[in-house]
Design an enzyme around this catalytic site. Structure first.
Site, PDB file in Angstrom:
ATOM      1  N   VAL A 216      -2.019   7.440   8.376  1.00 20.45           N
ATOM      2  CA  VAL A 216      -0.862   8.299   8.631  1.00 20.45           C
ATOM      3  C   VAL A 216       0.126   7.475   9.445  1.00 20.45           C
ATOM      4  O   VAL A 216      -0.270   6.741  10.358  1.00 20.45           O
ATOM      5  CB  VAL A 216      -1.262   9.577   9.400  1.00 20.45           C
ATOM      6  CG1 VAL A 216      -0.046  10.472   9.627  1.00 20.45           C
ATOM      7  CG2 VAL A 216      -2.350  10.337   8.654  1.00 20.45           C
ATOM      8  N   SER A 227       3.976   6.254   1.866  1.00 16.72           N
ATOM      9  CA  SER A 227       4.309   4.879   1.478  1.00 16.72           C
ATOM     10  C   SER A 227       3.073   4.234   0.870  1.00 16.72           C
ATOM     11  O   SER A 227       1.938   4.541   1.256  1.00 16.72           O
ATOM     12  CB  SER A 227       4.806   4.063   2.673  1.00 16.72           C
ATOM     13  OG  SER A 227       3.784   3.885   3.632  1.00 16.72           O
ATOM     14  N   VAL A 303      -2.080   3.067   2.136  1.00 18.49           N
ATOM     15  CA  VAL A 303      -1.399   4.334   1.869  1.00 18.49           C
ATOM     16  C   VAL A 303      -1.193   5.038   3.204  1.00 18.49           C
ATOM     17  O   VAL A 303      -2.144   5.233   3.963  1.00 18.49           O
ATOM     18  CB  VAL A 303      -2.214   5.227   0.914  1.00 18.49           C
ATOM     19  CG1 VAL A 303      -1.571   6.608   0.778  1.00 18.49           C
ATOM     20  CG2 VAL A 303      -2.329   4.562  -0.454  1.00 18.49           C
ATOM     21  N   GLU A 304       0.050   5.398   3.474  1.00 16.64           N
ATOM     22  CA  GLU A 304       0.403   6.056   4.739  1.00 16.64           C
ATOM     23  C   GLU A 304       1.162   7.347   4.437  1.00 16.64           C
ATOM     24  O   GLU A 304       2.303   7.306   3.971  1.00 16.64           O
ATOM     25  CB  GLU A 304       1.290   5.138   5.594  1.00 16.64           C
ATOM     26  CG  GLU A 304       0.656   3.823   5.997  1.00 16.64           C
ATOM     27  CD  GLU A 304       0.218   3.802   7.449  1.00 16.64           C
ATOM     28  OE1 GLU A 304       0.340   4.843   8.128  1.00 16.64           O
ATOM     29  OE2 GLU A 304      -0.230   2.734   7.903  1.00 16.64           O
ATOM     30  N   THR A 305       0.532   8.490   4.691  1.00 19.41           N
ATOM     31  CA  THR A 305       1.284   9.740   4.622  1.00 19.41           C
ATOM     32  C   THR A 305       2.108   9.889   5.896  1.00 19.41           C
ATOM     33  O   THR A 305       1.807   9.280   6.928  1.00 19.41           O
ATOM     34  CB  THR A 305       0.345  10.946   4.453  1.00 19.41           C
ATOM     35  OG1 THR A 305      -0.654  10.908   5.481  1.00 19.41           O
ATOM     36  CG2 THR A 305      -0.312  10.930   3.084  1.00 19.41           C
TER      37      THR A 305
END
Length: 597
Positions: A216, A227, A303-305
């Site tokens: 995150v 992203s 992967v970054e929320t």
């Protein structure tokens, strides 16, 4: 990337439909409460404690014994088991079977930062949906999914409501660092943490084609929700760069179709807290997961929320990303495995070739439309600095610069044959070679060898500790020298599949080399000195030499700092005296163009 002003409403509606659809896996449609996380049961307001991971792991294996294997791959410093799951409907549930069937392995890890726990809850939900056949049917026939729900287990159990003050939900979560206060996503190269050593052993056993790390964000408030970054795409093997770029584009496209506003770069502002400064893409160094795997000629994905989304949205988007990745690997994994094998073979010929050790964004700028919020920047009467305040009721498109073209910032030339580690330093280097699965051998007898030696002309120790170590940077140069290597010295050949990893560990200019992480600091500490009165006498004797006298006087003339420094002036003579320690400033890893006997 340019986005339309009309897309946000349509995408928000699509995402809302997705969150409310049966495929989101509401507990009422499952039929087996033992397979539901506390998070899902609570409507994704809470997340469960670590004990739930073990329970779910066993429940999945009991429900689908032919498709799920639950196992432990390590133990944390606080004594907790590190759980993992292998999932595949192909019947391949161990590394040997996966290799025998030539199946791609996808490692997906959650909770490396245990406060950013979306990956754990999304992963269990997606696993159930795949196994029940309600989502992406057939995907698990063509790959093995290696799922680590929580990497930072001890940090996960440091549970509290304020461990992520810049994040919305869940109600409580774990902590960023381990029980030893180490950040695992800075530890891939130095591998100090027991958890990282266990993870690298798992990686060595399974050799995943792709490692997906679920996080995150931190940072500003805006409307982009996720992203996706992949390496190789800028760095590493050229063919794998093509594959990595294709994977990233396909995953982003699928996320966008599902209502997301996905980014191909990490949205860290180029100037802290100032949206007008825009963004700069980067190639992350190998202390980070997705920077590390490209050195192994494998794909790494971050992967970054977005932290300011509510937890239900973040879990849904993370689940979408997991499914998109698994579908891409199911479709293209065979070709990508072949490309990875070719990259392994090509890496064996990197000796004597230029290697990029670090990258930076160039000054080339592209203006993008970025989905943000209205904001103000005003002087703060508290901090005395500029203060940014966002208004989330007023969407705004920011027209801001993006620097996305990467250019090498540090380069080297790999030695033709490999590296030599003198016996006195072998006990420091050998465990790191072993944990990374690198090839090396120990010299059985003393050997005389022509080598390249790096001698430092400037030694800069960091003033503060970083991840429990004092980092070090050197200025200097390589030069040819003869060396006498004791028995027990190590030879690390370049001609091996992980040659890039060898260079990144052992070249002193590499940002995450063993040297820069402080493993050789003692080599750059002086241990013997002349007393001042002795040095004065020696200097006067040496000044009788016309050449020494001329060099000294020229240095006084050209270098005011030197002229004003009594200690430096005396050291000028000490360095030319036979008593000078010739090992001081010598990097204790040598390059060689010929393999030792």
């Amino acid at each position: 990337m340019t986005v339309s002003r009309l897309r946000p409403l349509a995408r928000a509606a699509t995402l809302a439909c997705l969150l409310l659809s049966p495929l989101a896996g509401a507990a009422s449609t499952i039929g087996d409460a033992d397979l539901v996380t506390e998070s899902e049961a609570s409507g994704f307001h809470r997340t469960g404690r670590y004990q739930e991971v073990g329970r779910l792991c066993q429940a999945f294996a009991a429900r689908w014994p032919a498709a799920v294997r639950c196992f432990d791959y390590g133990t944390t410093p606080e004594g907790r088991p590190m759980h993992a799951m292998a999932l595949s409907t192909s019947g391949a549930l161990d590394p040997a079977a996966a290799r025998a069937r030539k199946l791609p392995v996808v490692l997906i890890q959650g909770g490396i930062h245990a406060g950013e726990i979306d990956g754990k809850d999304a992963g269990f939900q997606v696993a159930r949906q795949l196994l029940q056949g309600t989502r992406a049917r057939g995907t698990l026939d063509r790959l093995v999914w290696l799922f680590v729900p929580v990497f930072n287990v001890d940090g996960h159990e440091r549970f509290g409501p304020w461990n992520r003050p810049n994040q919305r939900g869940p109600e409580q979560m774990g902590f960023r660092a381990t029980a030893q206060n180490l950040n695992l996503n800075r530890d891939y190269m130095k591998a100090d943490a027991p958890e990282m050593q266990a993870m690298l052993a798992l990686v060595e056993q399974w050799d995943p084609l792709l490692a997906m790390d679920l996080h995150v964000t931190d940072g500003a408030k805006f409307r982009h929700d996720v992203s996706v970054q992949v390496e190789p795409s800028h760095a590493g093997d050229a063919t794998l760069q093509r594959d990595g770029a294709a994977l990233r584009a396909a995953v982003i496209a699928q996320l966008d179709r599902q209502g997301s506003h996905a980014l191909p770069f990490y949205p860290a502002l180029a100037q802290n807290d100032n949206p007008a400064a825009g963004f700069a893409d980067e190639v992350y160094p190998p202390r980070f997961s997705h920077g590390y795997f490209q050195l192994r000629n494998r794909l790494g994905m971050l992967v970054e929320t977005h932290a300011w989304l509510r937890y239900p949205q973040r879990v849904a988007i993370t689940g979408n990303a997991i499914v998109a990745v698994l579908q891409q690997v199911a479709a293209h994994g065979a070709a990508w495995r072949a490309d990875a094998a070719a990259a392994d073979q090509a890496a064996t010929a990197l000796g004597g070739q230029p290697q990029v050790l670090d990258w930076k964004a160039s000054d080339q700028v592209r203006m993008i439309d970025f989905l943000g919020y209205a904001y103000t920047r005003t002087p703060s009467d508290v901090s005395g600095a500029q203060m940014t305040q966002y208004d989330e009721t007023r969407p705004q498109v920011w027209h801001i610069p993006l620097r996305e073209t990467m250019t090498p910032s540090v380069t080297t030339t790999a030695p033709r044959a490999g590296y030599l580690v003198p016996a006195g330093w072998a006990s420091i280097v050998e465990p790191k070679l072993r944990v990374h699965g690198l090839q090396y051998r120990r010299l059985d007898a003393e050997a005389a060898q022509q080598v390249q030696a790096f001698r430092a002309t400037k030694i800069d120790f960091d003033k503060t500790s970083t991840e429990g170590r004092q980092r070090l940077k050197l200025s200097g140069a390589w030069a040819d020298e003869p060396a006498q290597l004791p028995a027990g010295s190590l030879f690390v050949p370049i001609a091996q599949p992980r040659a890039r990893l060898v260079v990144a560990l052992l070249d002193p200019a590499a940002p995450d080399s063993l040297l820069q992480w402080g493993l050789f600091n003692a080599a750059f500490e002086r241990k013997e000195y002349m007393e001042g009165y002795v040095a004065e006498e020696v200097a006067r004797q040496m000044l009788r030499d016309r050449q020494v006298k001329a060099q000294f006087e020229q240095r006084l003339k050209d270098d005011p700092d030197f002229a004003a420094n009594p200690r430096a002036r005396l050291e000028f003579f000490a360095r030319r005296h036979p008593s000078w320690d010739t090992r001081y400033g010598l990097y204790p890893v040598l390059g060689t163009d010929t393999a030792p006997p």
